[in-house]
Scaffold this motif. Structure first.
Motif, mmCIF file in Angstrom:
data_model
loop_
_atom_site.group_PDB
_atom_site.id
_atom_site.type_symbol
_atom_site.label_atom_id
_atom_site.label_comp_id
_atom_site.label_asym_id
_atom_site.label_seq_id
_atom_site.Cartn_x
_atom_site.Cartn_y
_atom_site.Cartn_z
ATOM 1 N N GLU A 276 0.808 -1.220 0.000
ATOM 2 C CA GLU A 276 0.000 0.000 0.000
ATOM 3 C C GLU A 276 0.842 1.271 0.000
ATOM 4 O O GLU A 276 0.292 2.369 -0.068
ATOM 5 N N PRO B 267 0.791 3.256 -3.655
ATOM 6 C CA PRO B 267 -0.515 3.893 -3.885
ATOM 7 C C PRO B 267 -0.770 5.083 -2.969
ATOM 8 O O PRO B 267 -1.326 6.105 -3.403
ATOM 9 N N GLU C 109 -1.943 1.121 -9.836
ATOM 10 C CA GLU C 109 -1.624 -0.130 -9.144
ATOM 11 C C GLU C 109 -0.178 -0.501 -9.408
ATOM 12 O O GLU C 109 0.360 -0.247 -10.492
ATOM 13 N N GLU D 212 2.463 -3.723 -9.023
ATOM 14 C CA GLU D 212 2.656 -5.148 -8.769
ATOM 15 C C GLU D 212 4.121 -5.427 -8.431
ATOM 16 O O GLU D 212 5.028 -4.896 -9.073
#
Length: 370
Positions: free
Chosen positions: A225, A228, A295, A297
């Protein structure tokens, strides 16, 4: 008795005013009073012996006033200085009589210095930082950034070092690092290397704000997190040139397993001790501060015994006449020279050897496991 009390109150008032002034607050009446008394003293000395005390000596209290006084106080000082200059011209006579007279050049010099002092005072008043504390404040900010960028101590078997070079040899950079030991037993190392858009002082103010914000986020949120949340923070600033690239390393110090998150950052390079070759680790992710809902990854890997992980910013490997891949090849080629020494002291030498463009911020971080 009353006289003693009144004298005591005067002493206390003067002492408090002086302390308040030299701490950067309060009024500037004390400095204004001293300078106003200096001007007639200089004028008197000039009229008595103009060959030793030239009329241009009036620039001395004017320069001091530009550094010490507020713009409103400077008006009073300049009025007295102009009056003193007119008195000198009247007493000394026409400037055609020879040396030691008030000439048009004298008036121009005093006026130019006065204008410069007024501009300095207006800038200082707008910033709201007294000249006596401005340099101290910048020095303190620089030291705070350095302390925040320090990598935490690591357990036996791990080695880390970092080098950062601001553009043009300045003290502030658009590249910064925040790092912390996180997890229940502090078994996890998290490092964030960020490159703010712009160079040098243009990006330094934004980097200063972001380094504090990222330092507060690191360890307070789960690793997935972090980027973001950082992206959302940048978007809320609504900067005209507000994007940044960032790479977030989450390393388990017990097993060597790691996760890499990237926000448009250049690849990370890993030296595999088994093969002796450098491998490119390039997780995908958009730039920070471009659009909401981004997002990121992770790319997973393992840092084995003898392996090296190298994080850097694009200012180190990319220039106008050299593309990214060529710069990375040059960097890993130089890094191969330090394999036998365990990369001790290599970060500083690699930046000096590889970076061609000293007008861009450069940062390099090395993490090795023995």
């Amino acid at each position: 008795m009353r006289g003693r009390k009144a004298l005591h109150r005067v002493r206390v008032t003067v002492r408090r005013s002086a302390v308040d002034y030299f701490r950067g607050g309060g009024s500037d009446w004390a400095a204004l009073t001293v300078l106003l008394l200096t001007i007639p003293a200089l004028s008197y000395a000039t009229t008595r012996n103009p060959l030793i005390f030239a009329p241009e000596a009036l620039v001395l209290p004017i320069v001091a006033g530009g550094l010490l006084l507020r713009p409103a106080s400077l008006v009073a000082l300049y009025t007295v200085a102009a009056s003193a200059l007119m008195v000198e011209a009247w007493v000394l006579g026409p400037y055609t009589d020879g040396a030691g007279r008030v000439t048009p050049g004298t008036i121009l010099v005093v006026a130019a210095v006065g204008l410069s002092g007024l501009l300095i005072a207006q800038f200082r008043s707008r910033v709201g930082v007294p000249w006596r504390r401005g340099g101290t404040m910048l020095f303190d900010l620089r030291e705070r950034i350095r302390v925040q960028s320090k990598l935490p101590p690591l357990p036996r078997g791990w080695h880390r070092e970092m080098s950062l070079r601001p553009a043009g040899g300045q003290s502030f950079s658009g590249d910064f690092v925040v790092a912390a030991r996180t997890g229940p037993a502090r078994e996890r190392l998290e490092i964030v290397l960020t490159d703010v858009s712009g160079k040098g002082m243009d990006a330094a103010s934004r980097a200063l704000l972001l380094s504090g914000a990222f330092g507060g986020l690191l360890g307070s949120l789960p690793p997935r997190e972090f980027l973001p949340a950082a992206n959302g923070y940048l978007l809320r600033q609504e900067w005209q040139e507000g994007f940044a690239t960032s790479v977030h390393l989450v390393l388990d110090l017990n097993t060597g397993n790691y996760e890499l998150y990237s926000a448009g950052h250049v690849p990370v390079m890993q030296l595999n001790s088994n093969t002796g070759r450098w491998e490119e680790k390039a997780p995908e992710g958009p730039l920070l501060g471009v659009y909401d809902g981004a997002e990121f990854e992770p790319l997973k890997g393992t840092l084995g015994r003898g392996d090296v992980l190298m994080l850097f910013t694009d200012g180190l490997v990319e220039t106008a006449d050299r593309d990214l891949s060529e710069g990375i090849d040059r960097l890993v080629g130089e890094a191969d020279h330090y394999v036998s020494s365990g990369f001790a002291g290599a970060a500083w030498h690699l930046i000096e050897a590889v970076a061609r463009d000293v007008n861009d911020d450069r940062a390099l971080l090395l993490l090795t496991r023995s």
